[in-house]
Scaffold this active site. Structure first.
Site, short mmCIF file in Angstrom:
data_model
loop_
_atom_site.label_atom_id
_atom_site.label_comp_id
_atom_site.label_asym_id
_atom_site.label_seq_id
_atom_site.Cartn_x
_atom_site.Cartn_y
_atom_site.Cartn_z
N ASN A 72 9.32 41.18 35.19
CA ASN A 72 9.62 40.50 33.92
C ASN A 72 9.39 38.98 33.99
O ASN A 72 9.44 38.29 32.97
CB ASN A 72 11.04 40.80 33.47
N PRO A 86 7.02 51.12 37.11
CA PRO A 86 5.92 51.30 38.07
C PRO A 86 5.17 49.98 38.23
O PRO A 86 5.09 49.20 37.28
CB PRO A 86 5.04 52.37 37.43
N ASP A 109 16.80 48.30 23.80
CA ASP A 109 18.08 47.70 23.41
C ASP A 109 18.07 46.19 23.58
O ASP A 109 19.12 45.56 23.58
CB ASP A 109 19.22 48.31 24.23
N VAL A 137 13.70 50.47 30.40
CA VAL A 137 14.97 50.25 31.12
C VAL A 137 16.11 50.29 30.10
O VAL A 137 16.22 49.41 29.26
CB VAL A 137 14.95 48.89 31.85
N SER A 192 17.78 44.55 26.14
CA SER A 192 18.46 44.09 27.36
C SER A 192 17.55 43.18 28.19
O SER A 192 18.02 42.42 29.03
CB SER A 192 18.96 45.27 28.20
N HIS A 211 -3.37 48.44 27.93
CA HIS A 211 -4.07 47.43 28.74
C HIS A 211 -5.43 47.07 28.18
O HIS A 211 -6.18 46.34 28.81
CB HIS A 211 -4.21 47.93 30.18
N THR A 212 -5.75 47.59 27.01
CA THR A 212 -7.01 47.20 26.36
C THR A 212 -7.01 45.70 26.08
O THR A 212 -8.06 45.08 25.97
CB THR A 212 -7.16 47.95 25.02
N HIS A 267 8.46 46.96 28.64
CA HIS A 267 9.40 46.64 29.72
C HIS A 267 10.85 46.77 29.25
O HIS A 267 11.73 47.10 30.03
CB HIS A 267 9.15 45.23 30.26
N ASP A 268 11.11 46.47 27.99
CA ASP A 268 12.47 46.63 27.46
C ASP A 268 12.82 48.11 27.34
O ASP A 268 13.86 48.57 27.82
CB ASP A 268 12.60 45.93 26.09
N ARG A 300 3.76 44.27 25.91
CA ARG A 300 4.29 44.44 27.28
C ARG A 300 5.81 44.25 27.29
O ARG A 300 6.54 44.99 27.93
CB ARG A 300 3.61 43.44 28.22
N GLY A 353 16.39 52.06 27.49
CA GLY A 353 15.94 52.24 26.11
C GLY A 353 15.68 50.91 25.44
O GLY A 353 15.83 49.84 26.03
C1 HEM Z 1 2.02 52.47 35.34
C2 HEM Z 1 2.43 51.65 34.38
C3 HEM Z 1 2.03 50.20 34.28
C4 HEM Z 1 1.71 49.32 35.26
C5 HEM Z 1 1.67 49.55 36.76
C6 HEM Z 1 1.40 48.06 34.61
C7 HEM Z 1 1.04 46.91 35.26
C8 HEM Z 1 0.68 45.74 34.65
C9 HEM Z 1 0.32 44.52 35.33
C10 HEM Z 1 0.32 44.31 36.84
C11 HEM Z 1 0.02 43.59 34.39
C12 HEM Z 1 -0.41 42.13 34.63
C13 HEM Z 1 0.76 41.21 34.44
C14 HEM Z 1 0.42 39.75 34.75
O1 HEM Z 1 -0.46 39.48 35.56
O2 HEM Z 1 1.07 38.87 34.17
C15 HEM Z 1 0.17 44.23 33.10
C16 HEM Z 1 -0.08 43.62 31.90
C17 HEM Z 1 0.06 44.23 30.67
N1 HEM Z 1 0.59 45.48 30.44
FE1 HEM Z 1 1.03 46.86 31.83
N2 HEM Z 1 1.52 48.23 33.26
C18 HEM Z 1 1.91 49.51 33.02
C19 HEM Z 1 2.16 50.09 31.78
C20 HEM Z 1 1.99 49.46 30.57
C21 HEM Z 1 2.27 50.05 29.28
C22 HEM Z 1 2.82 51.46 29.08
C23 HEM Z 1 1.96 49.12 28.34
C24 HEM Z 1 2.06 49.16 26.82
C25 HEM Z 1 2.28 50.20 26.10
C26 HEM Z 1 1.48 47.95 29.04
C27 HEM Z 1 1.03 46.82 28.43
C28 HEM Z 1 0.56 45.71 29.10
C29 HEM Z 1 -0.02 44.56 28.42
C30 HEM Z 1 -0.26 44.44 26.91
C31 HEM Z 1 -0.31 43.63 29.40
C32 HEM Z 1 -0.87 42.22 29.20
C33 HEM Z 1 0.34 41.29 29.06
C34 HEM Z 1 0.00 39.85 28.73
O3 HEM Z 1 -1.11 39.54 28.30
O4 HEM Z 1 0.91 39.01 28.88
N3 HEM Z 1 1.54 48.18 30.38
N4 HEM Z 1 0.57 45.52 33.28
#
Ligand code: HEM
Length: 240
Positions: free
Chosen positions: A92, A158, A72, A68, A74, A188-189, A64-65, A60, A70
């Site tokens: 963040n 997003p 880098d 925004v 930041s 998100h797996t 997130h890096d 994640r 690229g």
């Molecule tokens: C439309 C795009 C995305 C949205 C709206 C989104 C939203 C979220 C939200 C709301 C969480 C929960 C955060 C929390 O409760 O602390 C989350 C967690 C996570 N996201 Fe996304 N996400 C997006 C794209 C991505 C992408 C592209 C990746 C990776 C390639 C990603 C990887 C993860 C991971 C691994 C977690 C778990 C983080 C943790 O366990 O600390 N997300 N995301």
């Protein structure tokens, strides 16, 4: 499953290519800091042994890096009195494992002062964490420069309430297709989420008094059970 994993990594590699692509190469530190990649790998391995969810945290952070300015690093810059940095932006605040990256940076500064960029550390550490969680170990191009600009106002990721078309727009603005987006969302797996990000969809979606009808009802039931009466708890989606 393997196919999806491979694609996530391929697309991550795409979004992680900065504009200075020509200077990047596998093994950039081979001469300047031969131990760089193994120092990163050992530190991540140690952290993974203590907490397997480090993989999700780094994945994640990397996303997130990279989204925004690229890839880098930041996202790692601290705010000052005059500047609210990316780290202070809402999405963040729940990014985890900043301290692991700081720790690896300190180890690399001791081994090879002023050589290895934080942007490369985040990229390498994510690669190693993915591999430890059972994903493939892919080659990482290195040689990124760290960014010097970091502003919370530029963090326009997003969010959980984004519509599909809003999310598509955000990805498309960075040259990523709908296929790239779907594959990347496979990230998100694994990982954790706060129930507060989706609780509105479980019982009173948009004031209707019922759950979001577009959701799988079994999933709604499972999520309600996991979140229980406290909507702010964190629940683990999957520990690999
Ligand atoms: C439309 C795009 C995305 C949205 C709206 C989104 C939203 C979220 C939200 C709301 C969480 C929960 C955060 C929390 O409760 O602390 C989350 C967690 C996570 N996201 Fe996304 N996400 C997006 C794209 C991505 C992408 C592209 C990746 C990776 C390639 C990603 C990887 C993860 C991971 C691994 C977690 C778990 C983080 C943790 O366990 O600390 N997300 N995301």
């Amino acid at each position: 499953m393997k196919y999806i994993q491979f694609n996530i990594l391929f697309v991550l590699a795409l979004i992680t290519l900065p504009s200075t692509l020509a200077k990047l190469r596998v093994g950039f530190y081979r001469r300047s800091c031969p131990e760089a990649e193994s120092i990163v790998q050992q530190a991540v391995q140690k952290r993974f042994a203590a907490d397997k969810s480090v993989t999700a945290a780094l994945l994640r952070m990397h996303f997130h890096d990279c989204f925004v300015r690229g890839c880098d690093a930041s996202i790692l810059i601290d705010s000052t009195d005059d500047n609210q940095a990316e780290k202070a932006a809402g999405p963040n605040l729940t990014v985890r494992e900043y301290s692991l990256i700081d720790q690896i940076k300190s180890m690399l500064e001791a081994a090879c002062p002023q050589t290895v960029s934080c942007a490369d550390i985040v990229t390498l550490a994510t690669r190693d964490a993915v591999s430890l969680a059972g994903g493939p170990k892919y080659n990482v191009l290195t040689g990124r420069h760290d960014g010097l600009v970091s502003s919370a106002s530029e963090v326009n990721l997003p969010g959980p309430a984004s519509t599909v078309s809003e999310a598509r727009q955000a990805f498309s603005a960075r040259g990523l297709t709908i296929n790239d987006m779907v594959v990347l969302l496979g990230g998100h797996t694994l990982g954790v989420s706060h129930c507060s990000f989706f609780k509105d969809r479980l019982s009173n979606f948009q004031g209707t008094g019922v759950p979001d009808s577009t959701m799988d009802q079994e999933l709604v039931t499972n999520l309600k059970g996991m979140c229980g009466s406290n909507p702010n708890i964190i629940w683990i989606r999957l520990h690999s």
